[in-house]
Design an enzyme around this catalytic site. Structure first.
Site, PDB file in Angstrom:
ATOM      1  N   ASN A 141       0.939  -1.304  -0.157  1.00  0.00           N
ATOM      2  CA  ASN A 141      -0.091  -0.027   0.063  1.00  0.00           C
ATOM      3  C   ASN A 141       0.798   1.381  -0.009  1.00  0.00           C
ATOM      4  OD1 ASN A 141      -2.211   1.673   0.253  1.00  0.00           O
ATOM      5  ND2 ASN A 141      -3.035   1.031   1.858  1.00  0.00           N
ATOM      6  N   HIS A 183     -14.596  -5.446  11.308  1.00  0.00           N
ATOM      7  CA  HIS A 183     -14.113  -4.096  11.828  1.00  0.00           C
ATOM      8  C   HIS A 183     -15.266  -3.171  12.188  1.00  0.00           C
ATOM      9  CE1 HIS A 183      -9.575  -3.751  10.123  1.00  0.00           C
ATOM     10  NE2 HIS A 183      -9.908  -5.037  10.696  1.00  0.00           N
ATOM     11  N   ARG A 206     -13.168  -6.306  15.784  1.00  0.00           N
ATOM     12  CA  ARG A 206     -12.157  -5.212  16.351  1.00  0.00           C
ATOM     13  C   ARG A 206     -12.835  -3.907  16.514  1.00  0.00           C
ATOM     14  NH1 ARG A 206      -7.487  -2.648  12.301  1.00  0.00           N
ATOM     15  NH2 ARG A 206      -9.063  -0.905  12.233  1.00  0.00           N
ATOM     16  N   TYR A 216      -6.918   6.607  13.777  1.00  0.00           N
ATOM     17  CA  TYR A 216      -6.598   5.499  12.876  1.00  0.00           C
ATOM     18  C   TYR A 216      -7.953   4.613  12.955  1.00  0.00           C
ATOM     19  CZ  TYR A 216      -5.948   0.899  11.709  1.00  0.00           C
ATOM     20  OH  TYR A 216      -6.054  -0.398  11.106  1.00  0.00           O
ATOM     21  N   ASP A 246      -6.687  -2.054  17.958  1.00  0.00           N
ATOM     22  CA  ASP A 246      -5.284  -1.866  17.103  1.00  0.00           C
ATOM     23  C   ASP A 246      -4.915  -0.416  17.419  1.00  0.00           C
ATOM     24  OD1 ASP A 246      -3.335  -1.551  15.233  1.00  0.00           O
ATOM     25  OD2 ASP A 246      -4.438  -2.049  13.602  1.00  0.00           O
ATOM     26  N   HIS A 286      -2.258   0.573  16.422  1.00  0.00           N
ATOM     27  CA  HIS A 286      -1.480   1.183  15.007  1.00  0.00           C
ATOM     28  C   HIS A 286      -0.217   1.815  15.595  1.00  0.00           C
ATOM     29  CE1 HIS A 286      -1.657   2.166  10.736  1.00  0.00           C
ATOM     30  NE2 HIS A 286      -2.389   0.684  10.833  1.00  0.00           N
ATOM     31  N   GLU A 299      -3.393  -4.930  19.359  1.00  0.00           N
ATOM     32  CA  GLU A 299      -2.551  -5.013  18.256  1.00  0.00           C
ATOM     33  C   GLU A 299      -1.642  -4.030  17.923  1.00  0.00           C
ATOM     34  OE1 GLU A 299      -4.907  -6.003  14.815  1.00  0.00           O
ATOM     35  OE2 GLU A 299      -3.729  -4.592  13.509  1.00  0.00           O
ATOM     36  N   GLU A 359       2.089  -7.104  10.947  1.00  0.00           N
ATOM     37  CA  GLU A 359       1.670  -6.680   9.766  1.00  0.00           C
ATOM     38  C   GLU A 359       2.556  -6.070   8.757  1.00  0.00           C
ATOM     39  OE1 GLU A 359      -2.034  -4.482  10.859  1.00  0.00           O
ATOM     40  OE2 GLU A 359      -0.949  -2.756   9.986  1.00  0.00           O
ATOM     41  N   ARG A 403       1.091 -11.475  13.150  1.00  0.00           N
ATOM     42  CA  ARG A 403      -0.033 -11.224  12.319  1.00  0.00           C
ATOM     43  C   ARG A 403       0.700 -11.102  10.964  1.00  0.00           C
ATOM     44  NH1 ARG A 403      -2.240  -6.914  12.297  1.00  0.00           N
ATOM     45  NH2 ARG A 403      -4.051  -7.517  11.214  1.00  0.00           N
ATOM     46  N   HIS A 455      -2.864 -10.696   8.951  1.00  0.00           N
ATOM     47  CA  HIS A 455      -3.432  -9.364   8.397  1.00  0.00           C
ATOM     48  C   HIS A 455      -4.118  -9.598   7.177  1.00  0.00           C
ATOM     49  CE1 HIS A 455      -1.823  -5.137   6.581  1.00  0.00           C
ATOM     50  NE2 HIS A 455      -2.929  -5.024   7.387  1.00  0.00           N
ATOM     51  N   ASP A 503      -6.355  -3.555   1.694  1.00  0.00           N
ATOM     52  CA  ASP A 503      -5.332  -3.253   0.549  1.00  0.00           C
ATOM     53  C   ASP A 503      -4.334  -4.499   0.284  1.00  0.00           C
ATOM     54  OD1 ASP A 503      -4.648  -1.637   3.483  1.00  0.00           O
ATOM     55  OD2 ASP A 503      -2.986  -3.030   2.963  1.00  0.00           O
ATOM     56  N   GLU A 513      -8.166 -11.938   9.788  1.00  0.00           N
ATOM     57  CA  GLU A 513      -8.690 -10.415   9.613  1.00  0.00           C
ATOM     58  C   GLU A 513      -9.625 -10.610   8.266  1.00  0.00           C
ATOM     59  OE1 GLU A 513      -5.976  -7.120   8.947  1.00  0.00           O
ATOM     60  OE2 GLU A 513      -7.645  -5.753   9.795  1.00  0.00           O
ATOM     61  N   TRP A 556       2.035   6.606  12.147  1.00  0.00           N
ATOM     62  CA  TRP A 556       0.629   6.818  11.738  1.00  0.00           C
ATOM     63  C   TRP A 556      -0.022   5.271  12.082  1.00  0.00           C
ATOM     64  CZ3 TRP A 556      -1.905   3.649   8.082  1.00  0.00           C
ATOM     65  CH2 TRP A 556      -3.180   3.827   7.713  1.00  0.00           C
TER      66      TRP A 556
HETATM   67  O1  KDG Z   1      -2.105  -0.419   4.521  1.00  0.00           O
HETATM   68  C1  KDG Z   1      -2.120  -0.079   5.996  1.00  0.00           C
HETATM   69  C2  KDG Z   1      -3.281  -1.150   6.509  1.00  0.00           C
HETATM   70  O2  KDG Z   1      -2.881  -2.361   5.877  1.00  0.00           O
HETATM   71  C3  KDG Z   1      -3.163  -0.991   7.953  1.00  0.00           C
HETATM   72  O3  KDG Z   1      -3.455   0.185   8.347  1.00  0.00           O
HETATM   73  C4  KDG Z   1      -4.420  -1.769   8.175  1.00  0.00           C
HETATM   74  O4  KDG Z   1      -3.737  -2.162  10.712  1.00  0.00           O
HETATM   75  C5  KDG Z   1      -4.289  -2.573   9.757  1.00  0.00           C
HETATM   76  C6  KDG Z   1      -4.986  -3.608  10.094  1.00  0.00           C
HETATM   77  O5  KDG Z   1      -4.857  -3.969  11.239  1.00  0.00           O
HETATM   78  O6  KDG Z   1      -5.739  -4.311   9.204  1.00  0.00           O
HETATM   79 MG    MG Z   2      -3.304  -3.421  12.207  1.00  0.00          MG
END
Ligand code: KDG
Ligand code: MG
Length: 438
Positions: free
Chosen positions: A73, A158, A183, A195, A246, A248, A272, A298, A319, A348, A352, A375, A438
């Protein structure tokens, strides 16, 4: 020289579907010996049916095709170019049956090992060769991986919404569809965006602009808000529903430890990516303070990114994903290491990653002994049309296709009607303007 009673120079080699005798001294090491099936074409297909995907399609001289996902991505063209310039020329003429050898050839042969671009490119080749092997054998890939260990892969959906009341409605929607795991992400009071929350709730797409969108992050506001969200979710849905969250990569180890501890009453299945995972030993600190299970991986590309996390039992779920961690061959290696240390998979499966990656993940999910969760974020109808597939959702499980191979393809004519569009992932800043994760 004798080998098992047979002269060494008459070692039998296998042409897919029929045995041939090949002289050891005539082999080139590329699998391009006389009498073998060869790879005659490998096409890199970039398409944007709502978001960008990179797919490798490998073709043999018997007319069998295999597909592999190569999507990274926000960096799609880097992998496409790596494949086109540095991998495709090496594939032509190779024996598609030699999956392990091809993996080692591309990994060791690059000299510059690992990294998301290299490993996504290798993953695409590896996945396509497993697809071909399954088609040639007339078996779904999970049969080649040892057969079923379970009927289906338990998935998590999600539930995202700016406000807690709305997220409760979202969770109820998933429960009604049969999901056993959800999630949960909500907005944080005082932050304009966070996020995982945004869009129309159904189709997640963080890569929302050619030049990265900028968001602002406040750790204190977040840590103050999240425990209250899970208190309400547990009160509403009871103890059975598996709940995940998550972070993130946004906290430090001691902040993550505090969050994990404050979430213990709500029995999360996993927390996560609590911290960025470059520093594997950093997870020890989290472990010393909380029993909330930790999931990570991920952004990992190889077993070397997680061997310490696994062998020291610093995490509970790994993951990593087929496309970014070297394909079916290497991800299975990671899962096998994890199995030794009571660490389960949690692949994961963001939208994307293309349906090709999801199809491949499901063959691993149903075959490995230490599966945890998969997921599942639904792809858009345009994406599903470009990638016809046989996997299906049924009562909280995803079931892999029973067709030979992976059971997924790419419609190249349709793909060509969706040209690439530049899109980047967002960036994040603290209130004082400094860059954050991010
Ligand atoms: O491209 C980034 C995403 O795959 C990510 O932000 C998704 O954190 C993610 C998740 O747990 O699916
Ligand atoms: Mg994630």
């Amino acid at each position: 020289m004798e080998c098992g009673g047979h002269p060494m120079e008459t070692i039998a080699s296998v042409r897919y579907g029929r045995r041939e005798r090949v002289s050891l001294t005539e082999t080139t090491g590329s699998g391009a010996e006389e009498g073998h099936v060869r790879i005659v074409d490998a096409r890199v297909i970039v398409t944007c049916p709502g978001r960008n995907f990179v797919t490798l399609k490998v073709v043999t001289d018997d007319g069998v095709t295999g597909v592999g996902d190569a999507t990274l991505n926000g960096r799609e063209l880097a992998v496409a170019s790596y494949l086109t310039a540095h991998v495709v020329p090496l594939l032509i003429g190779r024996d598609p049956a030699r999956i392990e050898d091809t993996w080692q050839y591309l990994y060791r042969g690059a000299y510059w090992r690992r990294g998301p671009v290299t490993m996504s490119a290798i993953a695409a080749v590896d996945t396509a060769l497993w697809d071909i092997k399954g088609k040639v054998a007339g078996l779904p890939v999970y049969q080649l991986l040892g057969g079923r260990s379970r009927e289906g892969a338990t998935v998590y959906g999600h539930a995202n919404a700016p406000a807690v009341d709305e997220v409760l409605t979202e969770i109820a929607r998933y429960v009604a569809l049969g999901y056993r795991a959800v999630r949960v992400q909500t907005g944080v009071p005082g932050l304009a965006a966070t996020y995982g929350v945004g869009g129309d709730g159904q189709f997640y797409e963080p890569a929302d602009a050619a030049i990265p969108t900028e968001t602002v992050w406040d750790t204190d506001a977040y840590l103050h808000h999240v425990p209250g969200v899970f208190a309400r979710v547990r009160a509403e849905f009871g103890p059975q529903l598996k709940l995940l969250h998550d972070v993130h990569h946004r906290l430090t180890p001691i902040e993550a430890a505090r969050l994990g501890k404050s979430l213990e009453p709500y029995g999360l299945t996993w927390l996560e990516d609590p911290v960025p995972a470059e520093l594997q030993e950093g997870f020890r600190l989290i472990r010393q303070h909380t029993t909330t299970p930790i999931a990570v991986g991920e952004v990992f590309n190889s077993v070397w990114d997680c061997h310490q996390l696994i062998s020291e039992q610093l995490v509970d779920y790994i993951r990593a994903t087929v496309v970014h961690a070297g394909g079916i061959t290497h991800l299975r290696r990671i899962f096998d290491l994890a199995a030794l240390y009571h660490v389960r998979s949690g692949s994961h499966g963001a939208s994307d990653l293309s349906p090709v990656c999801l199809a491949a993940a499901l063959h691993l999910d149903v075959s490995i002994p230490n599966f945890g969760l998969q997921e599942y974020m639904r792809h858009t109808p345009d994406t599903d049309a470009v990638f016809p597939h046989g996997y299906r959702f049924d009562g909280g499980y995803l079931l892999p296709s029973e067709e030979p191979g992976l059971g997924v393809d790419i419609d190249e004519d349709l793909a060509a009607r969706h040209p690439y569009r530049p899109a980047s992932l967002p960036v994040n800043r603290l209130p004082d303007g400094s860059m954050h994760n991010w």
